[in-house]
Design a protein around this motif. Structure first.
Motif, PDB file in Angstrom:
ATOM      1  N   VAL A 183       0.849  -1.186   0.000  1.00 16.38           N
ATOM      2  CA  VAL A 183       0.000   0.000   0.000  1.00 16.38           C
ATOM      3  C   VAL A 183       0.886   1.238   0.000  1.00 16.38           C
ATOM      4  O   VAL A 183       1.850   1.329   0.771  1.00 16.38           O
ATOM      5  N   THR A 184       0.560   2.199  -0.861  1.00 17.05           N
ATOM      6  CA  THR A 184       1.325   3.450  -0.929  1.00 17.05           C
ATOM      7  C   THR A 184       0.371   4.643  -0.919  1.00 17.05           C
ATOM      8  O   THR A 184      -0.773   4.558  -1.401  1.00 17.05           O
ATOM      9  N   ALA A 185       0.855   5.754  -0.369  1.00 14.78           N
ATOM     10  CA  ALA A 185       0.068   6.988  -0.328  1.00 14.78           C
ATOM     11  C   ALA A 185       1.006   8.154  -0.099  1.00 14.78           C
ATOM     12  O   ALA A 185       2.164   7.982   0.307  1.00 14.78           O
ATOM     13  N   PRO A 204      -5.362  10.139  -1.876  1.00 12.80           N
ATOM     14  CA  PRO A 204      -5.375   8.963  -2.759  1.00 12.80           C
ATOM     15  C   PRO A 204      -4.455   7.868  -2.201  1.00 12.80           C
ATOM     16  O   PRO A 204      -3.355   8.147  -1.713  1.00 12.80           O
ATOM     17  N   VAL A 205      -4.925   6.630  -2.288  1.00 14.85           N
ATOM     18  CA  VAL A 205      -4.170   5.471  -1.811  1.00 14.85           C
ATOM     19  C   VAL A 205      -4.168   4.418  -2.917  1.00 14.85           C
ATOM     20  O   VAL A 205      -5.183   4.195  -3.589  1.00 14.85           O
ATOM     21  N   THR A 206      -3.015   3.761  -3.102  1.00 14.63           N
ATOM     22  CA  THR A 206      -2.896   2.705  -4.106  1.00 14.63           C
ATOM     23  C   THR A 206      -2.551   1.387  -3.419  1.00 14.63           C
ATOM     24  O   THR A 206      -1.641   1.335  -2.595  1.00 14.63           O
ATOM     25  N   LEU A 207      -3.288   0.330  -3.773  1.00 10.65           N
ATOM     26  CA  LEU A 207      -3.019  -1.003  -3.250  1.00 10.65           C
ATOM     27  C   LEU A 207      -2.655  -1.908  -4.420  1.00 10.65           C
ATOM     28  O   LEU A 207      -3.306  -1.869  -5.480  1.00 10.65           O
ATOM     29  N   ARG A 208      -1.625  -2.721  -4.236  1.00  7.26           N
ATOM     30  CA  ARG A 208      -1.209  -3.654  -5.284  1.00  7.26           C
ATOM     31  C   ARG A 208      -0.971  -5.015  -4.657  1.00  7.26           C
ATOM     32  O   ARG A 208      -0.360  -5.130  -3.597  1.00  7.26           O
ATOM     33  N   GLU A 252      -3.968  -3.841  -9.283  1.00  6.45           N
ATOM     34  CA  GLU A 252      -3.733  -2.577  -8.603  1.00  6.45           C
ATOM     35  C   GLU A 252      -5.071  -1.861  -8.448  1.00  6.45           C
ATOM     36  O   GLU A 252      -5.854  -1.786  -9.396  1.00  6.45           O
ATOM     37  N   ARG A 253      -5.331  -1.387  -7.251  1.00  5.39           N
ATOM     38  CA  ARG A 253      -6.620  -0.778  -6.957  1.00  5.39           C
ATOM     39  C   ARG A 253      -6.390   0.545  -6.234  1.00  5.39           C
ATOM     40  O   ARG A 253      -5.537   0.643  -5.359  1.00  5.39           O
ATOM     41  N   SER A 254      -7.163   1.557  -6.601  1.00  8.43           N
ATOM     42  CA  SER A 254      -7.036   2.873  -5.973  1.00  8.43           C
ATOM     43  C   SER A 254      -8.272   3.198  -5.159  1.00  8.43           C
ATOM     44  O   SER A 254      -9.393   2.806  -5.512  1.00  8.43           O
ATOM     45  N   THR A 256      -9.783   6.524  -2.311  1.00 11.38           N
ATOM     46  CA  THR A 256      -9.541   7.855  -1.760  1.00 11.38           C
ATOM     47  C   THR A 256     -10.050   7.888  -0.330  1.00 11.38           C
ATOM     48  O   THR A 256     -11.241   7.676  -0.080  1.00 11.38           O
TER      49      THR A 256
END
Length: 304
Positions: A183-185, A204-208, A252-254, A256
């Motif tokens: 997870v990155t933000a 915004p947050v990105t999960l992979r 990959e899923r975004s 907010t």
């Protein structure tokens, strides 16, 4: 002579009268309910992994309306699918030592009427990339209970159809043993005063997800938040959950995160927020739980 004949005739009549008389309705009522299960689950390649259904045929012979349930032991961990799991199943299920789930659920369609024949399907999905060759997995098991009595208890094999349409010469399906979520933000979010006086900001947050280790879904826990700042939430899913269920290999899923604070919150830097993302119903710990954590600083400003 006449007396002996009459006596013999009376004896025969008594013997016939004493014999049991079978009646068709009583015999029919004694017949048990039955169910049959397909002996093989075939998982078909799709744009999102593999999907397949197991067909069950049930004949109900109770004298009064009754109910039926099934107990499914999934062939592959995380493969059983039921959108009404929380409604139609008796529990979240028992997780076996190998990671597979066994759970009892109601047969779809409600009450059964005497003499009714009902067919229903049980759905499965495996979120792994499709292959140009067939694959095989371990056996699953399905029992059907009618009014508390088990009428069938059978195993079934599992095959993955190749992308070329073949089921022949299957190779063993080998799944990743550990999940790997990242997870990155951004490291900061600014809350701007809104027309109603409250403050709001969006992060915004990105999960992979790497690999195909089974899991049910992703959720998050807010471990630290500044005084006066409310727990971050999402418009699509609310608090603590990530929309979309389980992740496909490489998906990959975004999302907010929305962060709010009341109108009387001071303007300026308020402090950090720590959020840890978790995998629900994962069969093993994440490869690196540290990269499932995000930390960001919250500040407030007046509207421009």
């Amino acid at each position: 002579m006449h007396i002996r004949k009459l006596t013999a005739l009376a004896g025969l009549i008594g013997l016939v009268a004493a014999l049991p008389v079978a009646t068709a309705p009583a015999s029919a009522a004694a017949r048990p309910s039955t169910a049959s299960v397909a002996d093989r689950l075939v998982l078909e390649p799709t744009e999102r992994g593999y999907r397949g259904s197991l067909t069950v045929d049930l004949t109900y012979r109770g004298a009064e309306p009754g109910r039926a349930s099934y107990v499914i032991t999934e062939p592959i961990p995380g493969s059983y699918e039921n959108v009404e799991w929380g409604v139609s199943c008796y529990s979240s299920g028992d997780v076996l030592p190998d990671g597979r789930t066994r759970v009892e659920c109601n047969v779809p369609g409600g009450e059964l009427t005497p003499g009714e024949r009902r067919s229903f399907t049980i759905d499965f999905a495996v979120l792994t990339p499709t292959r140009p060759y067939a694959m095989k997995a371990g056996a699953g098991r399905l029992a059907v209970n009618v009014d508390g009595t088990t009428v069938t208890d059978e195993t079934f094999s599992t095959r993955f159809r190749s992308t070329t349409g073949s089921l022949a010469d299957p190779q063993p399906y080998v799944r990743d043993r550990q999940p790997d979520l990242r997870v990155t933000a951004a490291d900061a979010v600014t809350l701007v005063r809104q027309p109603d006086g409250m403050f709001e900001g969006r992060l915004p947050v990105t999960l992979r997800y790497a690999g195909d280790a089974p899991h049910g879904s992703v959720w998050y826990a807010v471990e630290r938040v500044p005084d006066g700042v409310w727990e971050p939430w999402t418009e699509s899913c609310g608090i603590n959950c990530v929309e979309g269920g389980a992740f496909m290999t490489g998906e990959e899923r975004s999302l907010t995160l929305i962060v709010n604070a009341p109108a009387d919150t001071p303007v300026g830097e308020l402090g950090p927020v720590d959020i840890q993302f978790h995998l629900f119903r994962a069969i093993a710990p994440d490869v690196d739980p540290a990269d499932n954590r995000i930390t960001f600083t919250v500040s407030t400003v007046e509207a421009p």
